[in-house]
Write an enzyme that holds these catalytic residues in place. Sequence first.
Site, PDB file in Angstrom:
ATOM      1  N   ARG A  52      57.182  45.529  71.026  1.00  0.00           N
ATOM      2  CA  ARG A  52      57.291  45.562  72.583  1.00  0.00           C
ATOM      3  C   ARG A  52      57.148  44.515  73.558  1.00  0.00           C
ATOM      4  NH1 ARG A  52      55.180  50.091  70.716  1.00  0.00           N
ATOM      5  NH2 ARG A  52      54.374  49.098  69.063  1.00  0.00           N
ATOM      6  N   THR A  53      56.372  43.298  73.032  1.00  0.00           N
ATOM      7  CA  THR A  53      56.365  42.134  73.656  1.00  0.00           C
ATOM      8  C   THR A  53      57.341  41.193  73.598  1.00  0.00           C
ATOM      9  OG1 THR A  53      53.902  42.031  73.119  1.00  0.00           O
ATOM     10  CG2 THR A  53      54.681  40.163  74.175  1.00  0.00           C
ATOM     11  N   LYS A  81      60.043  24.478  57.292  1.00  0.00           N
ATOM     12  CA  LYS A  81      60.333  23.438  56.548  1.00  0.00           C
ATOM     13  C   LYS A  81      58.959  22.409  57.007  1.00  0.00           C
ATOM     14  CE  LYS A  81      65.462  23.900  57.883  1.00  0.00           C
ATOM     15  NZ  LYS A  81      66.292  23.332  58.557  1.00  0.00           N
ATOM     16  N   ARG A 102      54.948  33.606  71.110  1.00  0.00           N
ATOM     17  CA  ARG A 102      53.786  34.296  69.959  1.00  0.00           C
ATOM     18  C   ARG A 102      53.593  33.802  68.541  1.00  0.00           C
ATOM     19  NH1 ARG A 102      53.767  40.730  68.351  1.00  0.00           N
ATOM     20  NH2 ARG A 102      52.906  40.879  70.937  1.00  0.00           N
ATOM     21  N   HIS A 130      46.483  37.851  74.808  1.00  0.00           N
ATOM     22  CA  HIS A 130      47.479  37.953  74.852  1.00  0.00           C
ATOM     23  C   HIS A 130      47.435  38.687  76.494  1.00  0.00           C
ATOM     24  CE1 HIS A 130      50.696  40.261  74.205  1.00  0.00           C
ATOM     25  NE2 HIS A 130      50.804  41.141  73.084  1.00  0.00           N
TER      26      HIS A 130
HETATM   27  C1  NCD Z   1      49.415  44.068  70.212  1.00  0.00           C
HETATM   28  C2  NCD Z   1      49.436  43.179  69.482  1.00  0.00           C
HETATM   29  O1  NCD Z   1      50.027  42.959  69.294  1.00  0.00           O
HETATM   30  O2  NCD Z   1      48.437  42.519  70.160  1.00  0.00           O
HETATM   31  N1  NCD Z   1      49.994  44.647  70.123  1.00  0.00           N
HETATM   32  C3  NCD Z   1      51.268  44.839  71.672  1.00  0.00           C
HETATM   33  O3  NCD Z   1      51.405  43.557  71.867  1.00  0.00           O
HETATM   34  N2  NCD Z   1      51.925  45.875  72.245  1.00  0.00           N
HETATM   35  C4  NCD Z   1      48.254  45.173  69.965  1.00  0.00           C
HETATM   36  C5  NCD Z   1      48.355  45.880  68.544  1.00  0.00           C
HETATM   37  O4  NCD Z   1      49.152  44.949  67.064  1.00  0.00           O
HETATM   38  O5  NCD Z   1      47.769  46.107  67.715  1.00  0.00           O
END
Ligand code: NCD
Length: 300
Positions: A52-53, A81, A102, A130
């Site tokens: 999703r993100t 590396k 991320r 997040h």
């Molecule tokens: C979450 C995350 O990656 O922190 N998912 C997300 O970004 N929608 C929650 C999760 O992975 O459980």
Amino acid sequence: MKHVLSAGQFDRKTLEEIMAQASDMEEIVAKGGSDMAKGKILATLFYEPSTRTRLSFEAAMHRLGGAVISETDVNFSSITKGEVLSDTARIVGGYADIIAIRSKTPGDAKIMADYSGVPVLNGGDGSAEHPTQGLLDLYTISKYFPLGESPITVSFVGELIAGRTVHSCSQLLRNFPNIKINFVAPKEIQIPDKYFDPSVDKKFFELTDEILETSDVIYDTRIQKERLDLEVYQKHKNAFHFDAEKVNKMKPNAILMHPLPRVNEIAYEVDELPQAKYFEQAINGVPVRMALIARGLGLI
Ligand code: NCD
């Protein structure tokens, strides 16, 4: 520079502005997008799994008419590396106008921001924060319960100790004193003290009928195997399973949220119930991230 690094950076006025801009972006999506960001490049650096993100960041940039370059596997990155992140930051900042990152390590988004010279959007830094998810969560809540108006109760349920979405969302909610917060989790996976305000929040170790019946928003979460000791995970992996019987105890106008992915926390039968809003929540990621990209690029 309009970085988004932590939910703690936002005040109420800025949040209200972002919510209004996300709503405008939703209209732009409905009309098929815009060319507002034509000629601009978003780099997505995703060093932890994501569906999703990353995709909603990329969809957001495409809807704004911009382009995307992407690194989706740390094993194919120079980090493997031995390159330090500050070097990667300097390079990617020279290729792109804005970066979404991320990573596994808390603080990595800040390093990117310090060295890249372009705006950085934190798409999750390990078990810390997040914030862009927190903003789309807030946007989702605002559609059902206008922010700052009637008193409401939001209950975060599940794995809260390492749940970065809860860490960010709960901090954003603090800007609205009409919102009361419950943290519901077994002791071993409860909310860290840093995110708990004993003067206003409540902590529960079990999910009672009273919590189900009185919450306006229940924000369920996955028990994150990858962030817990195996023993702790095994002990709590089936905590608080939501089935139709449980969700039917919620108020008819209450909403059930989840950042997704779900594993076994929410039965598929719940998807058909009116309280289930987690798919809509995920889709709200596009207009919210469009607003954040456009702000970062100075377009709005
Ligand atoms: C979450 C995350 O990656 O922190 N998912 C997300 O970004 N929608 C929650 C999760 O992975 O459980």
